[in-house]
Motif scaffolding. Sequence first.
Motif, PDB file in Angstrom:
ATOM      1  N   ASP A  74      37.433  32.406  40.629  1.00 48.06           N
ATOM      2  CA  ASP A  74      36.138  30.406  40.617  1.00 48.06           C
ATOM      3  C   ASP A  74      34.971  31.565  40.083  1.00 48.06           C
ATOM      4  O   ASP A  74      34.000  30.956  40.882  1.00 48.06           O
ATOM      5  N   THR A  75      34.874  32.315  39.894  1.00 46.32           N
ATOM      6  CA  THR A  75      33.357  32.990  39.366  1.00 46.32           C
ATOM      7  C   THR A  75      32.907  32.638  38.677  1.00 46.32           C
ATOM      8  O   THR A  75      31.506  32.817  38.223  1.00 46.32           O
ATOM      9  N   LEU A  76      33.387  32.371  37.153  1.00 43.74           N
ATOM     10  CA  LEU A  76      32.772  31.726  36.285  1.00 43.74           C
ATOM     11  C   LEU A  76      33.418  30.632  35.841  1.00 43.74           C
ATOM     12  O   LEU A  76      34.158  30.386  35.990  1.00 43.74           O
ATOM     13  N   LEU A  77      32.302  30.617  34.450  1.00 40.94           N
ATOM     14  CA  LEU A  77      32.390  28.408  34.081  1.00 40.94           C
ATOM     15  C   LEU A  77      32.480  28.919  32.954  1.00 40.94           C
ATOM     16  O   LEU A  77      31.219  29.411  31.987  1.00 40.94           O
ATOM     17  N   PRO A  78      32.867  28.143  31.967  1.00 38.63           N
ATOM     18  CA  PRO A  78      33.358  27.948  30.190  1.00 38.63           C
ATOM     19  C   PRO A  78      31.560  26.690  29.912  1.00 38.63           C
ATOM     20  O   PRO A  78      31.714  25.578  30.612  1.00 38.63           O
ATOM     21  N   GLU A  79      30.775  26.729  29.002  1.00 34.78           N
ATOM     22  CA  GLU A  79      30.049  26.070  28.779  1.00 34.78           C
ATOM     23  C   GLU A  79      29.866  25.660  27.379  1.00 34.78           C
ATOM     24  O   GLU A  79      30.173  24.368  27.317  1.00 34.78           O
TER      25      GLU A  79
END
Length: 949
Positions: A74-79
């Motif tokens: 849960d460290t990165l989120l795509p935009e």
Amino acid sequence: MGKGFYISKPLGFVLFGLGVGAVLTIFALSVVYSQEKRKNEVNARDGTRMVTTAAPHSTSAPSNEPWDKYRLPDTLLPEYYNVTLWPRLVPDEQGMYIFTGKSGVALTCVKETNLIIIHSNELNFTLTSEMHHAKLTGLGGTSAPVILKTWFQIQTQFMVILLKEKLQVGKSYWLYMEFHGELSDDLGGFYRSQYTENGVKKVVATTQMQPTAARNAFPCFDEPSMKAVFHLTLLHSAGTVALANGMELGTENVTIDDQEVLQTRFEPTEKMSTYLLAFVISEFTNLRSPPEANIRIWGRREAIESGQGDYALSVTFPILKYLENYYNTTYPLSKSDQVALPDFAAGAMENWGLVTYREQSLFYDPKVSSNEDKEWVVTVITHELAHMWFGNLVTMRWWNDLWLNEGFASYVSYLGADYAEPTWNIKDLMVLQQVQRAFGVDALVSSHPLSSREDEVITPDQIDQLFDTITYSKGAAVLRMLSEFLTESAFAKGLHNYLHEYAYSNTVYTDLWKKLQEVSYSSIQLPASINEIMNRWILQMGFPVVTIDTRTGSISQQHFLIQPDAVVDKPSDYNYEWFVPVTWMKSGSNMGQHWLLTKTASYEPMKTDTDWLLANLNVAGYYRVNYDPQNWERLLTQLTADHKNLNMIIHRAQIINITLALRTTKYLYEEKEYIPWESAIRNLEYFFLMFDRTEVYGPLQTYLQRKVKPLFDHFKVITSNWTRKPPRYMDQYNQINAVSMACKTGVKGCSELTRMWYRQWMKNPDSNPIPPNLKITVYCNAIAAGGVEEWDFGWQMFKNSTIAAEAEKLLYGLSCTKEPWLLNRYLEFTIEPNLVRKQDVTFAIVYISGNVIGQPLVWDFVRANWEHITKDYDDGSFFFGRLIQGITKKFSTEFDLQQLQRFKEDIAASSFSFGTQAIEQAIEQTKANIKWVSENKVQVMNWLIEQSA
């Protein structure tokens, strides 16, 4: 996967006979009946209730490293993504079809990390530097850490990027990669389909991303909650057209690597999940609606120009408008493309803005296709379009809530189809097609809850196994029940609020309960919160049988299992009574509803000594009903006296004792309506499955022959000796039952009729005289009565067919031959992709297994070839489950059981990684079949002999 859990029409009837007749109506409830009868005699009604659930899947990881876990950290989120793909529609020097691509993703760091873990499967990457497969840069002036190392975790399908320093929380980065992959024919991910038109082979590049195959097309964060905007560009050869989720922005000629190609860019998608992505490159053409609606139906030029897409185009716009009104929410996209593909594993797929279908699920030809084909098209289209809001606009957070997506779309498909075709009364068929089908599987110990914990559904195989009858049909049944006790208007209002609040985001099922609760407080009296009521239906497997004693007014519930005395593990902590909405009526027209909240209760209004009492009106509740013997007798008397009463017809399927069940068929000689006959046939199918190899079969055939002959004669009269179509829509369905059962039971004139039609066609292959609605029956019976000449003609017509619905009817008819060598030849054909399309392999094999001569041949064939049969399928678990369910439906002896258990051991000892749930269910079903036959064979035989005396 809208109608993604695809069961073809003939296969549906084959499996339904097992699911409804076996599990629901006859053998299991007969055990309950005998138990309840004994309890009635001693006035002791509290049986032991046992809740069971399938054991959770093991999710232990090989290590605690994040790349060895199947879920993304849960460290990165795509935009947003920029993706360019170039599929080659001709083979390279090695004979492979490939695609090349480059993609970039803007990602935001939400927790400090020095790892980028992104899904990638079966992709080969170009080194963007001397050492690494990816290039990382900062966005908005942010500097990017240096990449130390990149590698691939094959088991968890990850590309792992180790960074020298940690990414900064709140900062955004750009990850760029170049890659290539195979455009294989495995029907999953980015794959190829092919067909022949005017003698020329045509290749289509298309997609099936659900549930975990977007990672096969480009590197991505391939989980439903990782929503992003996608900017897509497709490169394709001259003469082809490119489609994607968004509308085409323009196509231009470009030169790449000295090749001139077309480049099509598309408008950015809405924020969406990866599994809803789709792109198609083909030589297809289209039909389109007026520009303001922007609806297009795509497919092979020959099919479109011959009008096969006209019906789909005519119903799509009204269905969309119905759904906009139902949801009170405008369609969220600028266009609606629907594409019919020659090769497609499921029934259809709800890709946002670009829905893909089997040809049979989208195309309809009134000159060739049947009423069932038309009904299938309109319900599948409605199912897919329902997803455009429920599932696509608002999406489940994780696959453990897949049931909510698919169950809802399955339920709403009947509402939308009923709106599009109001004279068909499609909603009346939901009990037969969904509710009773769900009962069949949910009465097994190896069933599973609708919703499970996220950590119980981790691997792609575990996700695949959720695409089953429980998810689709039970999901539809419990949501229908919820809508019934809330009222449809309150249900729809809650849906609108849910879609409005959570648009373009992800939810868990309790978010829907909250929105429904908000609109229910003031207008509806409920015994508990919606959350508390519904959790009891979705967090524990199975359903209750509600027993009503009309002599005392007592009412009780017990978990219904086909093996009531089974001892099973119960890993789930959820073990509560169901909150059951018991609707009822008496012969005096008194009606009411009572919530059964405990194991036993007393309800005085249900007490009667003279009136019959009928509970669970229209089978709106997801539960079975049992009564005291006196009430059963009153119901049976009423059914015989008023056999045209629809409520009585629907509820007849709940009659439980074998003798009582058979007695409901005695009046059929005077019945002319479709739903009673369809209900009877589906329930009697279990008798045929269990007894077609025993001495019971002859008396059964003789008994039913006398029942169906008046129906056969009736249709002969109203069709002017089979020369006209029956005028009423439901009569057109029942004509199929009349001819099919008449031929099956040996009614004089039936076999001669089917052979006459088929021989006429053989004499003039360009002019088929067989009525479209009767083709399945005619093909099957004529080929069964004929020899190699009839079979070879049918095979040639199958190969020549350009209409998918026609091809499937022939696929089924060919399985009916009585010649073992022809059946063996047919089996060999099924594993030759040039002869039988991969999408049809399961169905062909299961059809052959439904033939009493073919069943042992299929069982030997599958055991000898199962690795070869399944190795090319991306959705292997789904495929294998359908196969096992179909080919073991006749198993009813100890020898059958031993062979099945040995097969399970062989698979466990191999590298085969999926299908265990299907085999467990088959073993359980076989045990139940053995028990039922041992307890009822003599009783059924004696009853049938008495009727012929």
